[in-house]
Scaffold this motif. Sequence first.
Motif, PDB file in Angstrom:
ATOM      1  N   ALA A  82       0.830  -1.206   0.000  1.00 14.17           N
ATOM      2  CA  ALA A  82       0.000   0.000   0.000  1.00 14.17           C
ATOM      3  C   ALA A  82       0.865   1.257   0.000  1.00 14.17           C
ATOM      4  O   ALA A  82       0.541   2.251  -0.665  1.00 14.17           O
ATOM      5  CB  ALA A  82      -0.919  -0.009   1.222  1.00 14.17           C
ATOM      6  N   ARG A  83       1.978   1.219   0.731  1.00 16.01           N
ATOM      7  CA  ARG A  83       2.879   2.361   0.764  1.00 16.01           C
ATOM      8  C   ARG A  83       3.476   2.614  -0.619  1.00 16.01           C
ATOM      9  O   ARG A  83       3.573   3.759  -1.073  1.00 16.01           O
ATOM     10  CB  ARG A  83       3.992   2.115   1.782  1.00 16.01           C
ATOM     11  N   VAL A  87       9.708  10.402  -0.546  1.00 16.07           N
ATOM     12  CA  VAL A  87       9.673  10.287  -2.009  1.00 16.07           C
ATOM     13  C   VAL A  87      10.280  11.536  -2.649  1.00 16.07           C
ATOM     14  O   VAL A  87      11.122  11.451  -3.563  1.00 16.07           O
ATOM     15  CB  VAL A  87       8.226  10.089  -2.504  1.00 16.07           C
ATOM     16  N   LEU A  88       9.870  12.699  -2.156  1.00 19.11           N
ATOM     17  CA  LEU A  88      10.404  13.942  -2.718  1.00 19.11           C
ATOM     18  C   LEU A  88      11.895  14.092  -2.426  1.00 19.11           C
ATOM     19  O   LEU A  88      12.644  14.631  -3.255  1.00 19.11           O
ATOM     20  CB  LEU A  88       9.628  15.137  -2.147  1.00 19.11           C
ATOM     21  N   ARG A  89      12.321  13.609  -1.283  1.00 19.80           N
ATOM     22  CA  ARG A  89      13.760  13.655  -0.977  1.00 19.80           C
ATOM     23  C   ARG A  89      14.546  12.756  -1.926  1.00 19.80           C
ATOM     24  O   ARG A  89      15.651  13.101  -2.338  1.00 19.80           O
ATOM     25  CB  ARG A  89      13.987  13.248   0.482  1.00 19.80           C
ATOM     26  N   THR A 136       1.136   6.675  -6.947  1.00 19.73           N
ATOM     27  CA  THR A 136       0.020   7.604  -7.163  1.00 19.73           C
ATOM     28  C   THR A 136       0.482   9.045  -7.021  1.00 19.73           C
ATOM     29  O   THR A 136       0.122   9.918  -7.822  1.00 19.73           O
ATOM     30  CB  THR A 136      -1.113   7.319  -6.163  1.00 19.73           C
ATOM     31  N   LEU A 137       1.299   9.305  -6.021  1.00 22.43           N
ATOM     32  CA  LEU A 137       1.818  10.654  -5.796  1.00 22.43           C
ATOM     33  C   LEU A 137       2.611  11.143  -7.005  1.00 22.43           C
ATOM     34  O   LEU A 137       2.417  12.269  -7.476  1.00 22.43           O
ATOM     35  CB  LEU A 137       2.709  10.664  -4.559  1.00 22.43           C
ATOM     36  N   LEU A 138       3.502  10.303  -7.511  1.00 28.28           N
ATOM     37  CA  LEU A 138       4.372  10.707  -8.611  1.00 28.28           C
ATOM     38  C   LEU A 138       3.634  10.787  -9.946  1.00 28.28           C
ATOM     39  O   LEU A 138       4.150  11.365 -10.907  1.00 28.28           O
ATOM     40  CB  LEU A 138       5.541   9.721  -8.729  1.00 28.28           C
ATOM     41  N   GLY A 169      -7.419  18.515 -10.096  1.00 33.38           N
ATOM     42  CA  GLY A 169      -8.554  17.612  -9.970  1.00 33.38           C
ATOM     43  C   GLY A 169      -8.149  16.257  -9.408  1.00 33.38           C
ATOM     44  O   GLY A 169      -8.791  15.736  -8.482  1.00 33.38           O
ATOM     45  N   GLU A 170      -7.094  15.680  -9.960  1.00 38.78           N
ATOM     46  CA  GLU A 170      -6.609  14.405  -9.452  1.00 38.78           C
ATOM     47  C   GLU A 170      -6.122  14.541  -8.011  1.00 38.78           C
ATOM     48  O   GLU A 170      -6.300  13.631  -7.194  1.00 38.78           O
ATOM     49  CB  GLU A 170      -5.479  13.872 -10.335  1.00 38.78           C
ATOM     50  N   ALA A 171      -5.520  15.670  -7.715  1.00 41.46           N
ATOM     51  CA  ALA A 171      -5.015  15.881  -6.361  1.00 41.46           C
ATOM     52  C   ALA A 171      -6.155  15.923  -5.346  1.00 41.46           C
ATOM     53  O   ALA A 171      -6.055  15.338  -4.259  1.00 41.46           O
ATOM     54  CB  ALA A 171      -4.214  17.177  -6.303  1.00 41.46           C
ATOM     55  N   VAL A 172      -7.250  16.592  -5.685  1.00 34.27           N
ATOM     56  CA  VAL A 172      -8.393  16.686  -4.782  1.00 34.27           C
ATOM     57  C   VAL A 172      -8.995  15.304  -4.543  1.00 34.27           C
ATOM     58  O   VAL A 172      -9.334  14.941  -3.403  1.00 34.27           O
ATOM     59  CB  VAL A 172      -9.457  17.650  -5.352  1.00 34.27           C
ATOM     60  N   LEU A 173      -9.134  14.515  -5.604  1.00 30.20           N
ATOM     61  CA  LEU A 173      -9.676  13.156  -5.455  1.00 30.20           C
ATOM     62  C   LEU A 173      -8.759  12.288  -4.598  1.00 30.20           C
ATOM     63  O   LEU A 173      -9.225  11.527  -3.739  1.00 30.20           O
ATOM     64  CB  LEU A 173      -9.875  12.523  -6.836  1.00 30.20           C
ATOM     65  N   ALA A 174      -7.459  12.409  -4.835  1.00 32.99           N
ATOM     66  CA  ALA A 174      -6.499  11.621  -4.058  1.00 32.99           C
ATOM     67  C   ALA A 174      -6.543  12.004  -2.578  1.00 32.99           C
ATOM     68  O   ALA A 174      -6.493  11.149  -1.692  1.00 32.99           O
ATOM     69  CB  ALA A 174      -5.087  11.817  -4.613  1.00 32.99           C
TER      70      ALA A 174
END
Length: 396
Positions: free
Chosen positions: A229-230, A324-326, A236-238, A244-249
């Motif tokens: 799941a992680r 992830v961003l790091r 999904t983040l990347l 719109g996708e961000a709000v749904l996520a």
Amino acid sequence: MTGTGTVAPPGVADGPLPRVWADVVGQDAAVAQFRRAASPEGSLAQAWLITGPPGSGRSTAARAFAATLQCEQGTGCGECRACRTVLAGTHPDVTVVATDKLSIAKEEVRALVMTAQRAPATGRHRVLVIEDADRMSAGTFNVLLKSIEEPPPSTVWMLCAPSAEDLAATIRSRCRLVTLSVPDSAVVAELLERRDGVDPALALRAARAAQGHIGLALRYATQEGSLAAREEAARTLLALRGAGEAVLAAQGLVDRATAEAKEHADTVAAEERERFLRSAGIDDGKVPPALRSQVKQLEDDAKRRQTRLVRDVLDRYLLDVHSVLRDVLGRQLGAGGELVNIEVAPEIERVASRGDGRVTLTLLEAVQEARARIAGNVPPLLAIEALLARIAISLV
């Protein structure tokens, strides 16, 4: 009282560690400090502030120190009755306060202060441990201050918090500070193998994903589907494209966190209600008017517990986002080293190749800002939506 004290002669902290310290991993300097203080040659402060990032083992270290202080051999042998009962949470002279709600109530601390005044029943010390001491309000700190300033000779306080700045200055100035660090992934993996029987490969994978958080590493290693799941959340983040996708996520994430928290909070609430009714001699479920306020208190506690759990789940997600961003920033800057999120390496390389390190750095700061906003009572959905929308737009 609580001064810096003297340092024990060389050799006190040398040699194999006693058994009570077996689960305090990656904290050699802190363990040595505790053992010197507990030794006959050391100077034992009566108030301790144990700090360190979540998952570093603050509470585990406090319990090990308490066991060492009560040990019949004076070493923390792990085998005598005193050591075993401290670690099991049943020693009559060691009291531990932990909370799964938003804050520690004044009433709980008042009860602790009263306990602190009593002489030990069987051991050498009366030890009081407050986990998550940063969850006390300013008023609660004031309740505690007098007992920290002038404890009875046999009383030892241990306060655990992420950092010294999380406590009132009047409290921290009267404590001896011990700072824990983030343990290395290899050390955490070894603990999972030895203590929990986790397969070595899975232990290392879980420890790396948890970034040194021992409790989270155990969750990843033992809860089926949690690592998968992680990884899916990282993909999904990347892959986010547009607001719109961000709000749904964000909505899906908050819904899952709320459902997870509610399930746990409901289970605990049902157990607490059953215990209360049983202790009150009620077997038909009908609560008399005189006891309804106490039942209402249990219901209110359940709501606060759920609120805290939602925040904890979301904070865990934000820490994963930060990792992830790091990883992305590391690739953009040409830094070597293994990725934390090695399972999504292709996606990280793709995003890094088309992005700008300066933009990624601002996103890392935005993650920390989102964590602070949620901790400061901003509605979680709003904070998560704003963050994911910013990431989605920036990573396009």
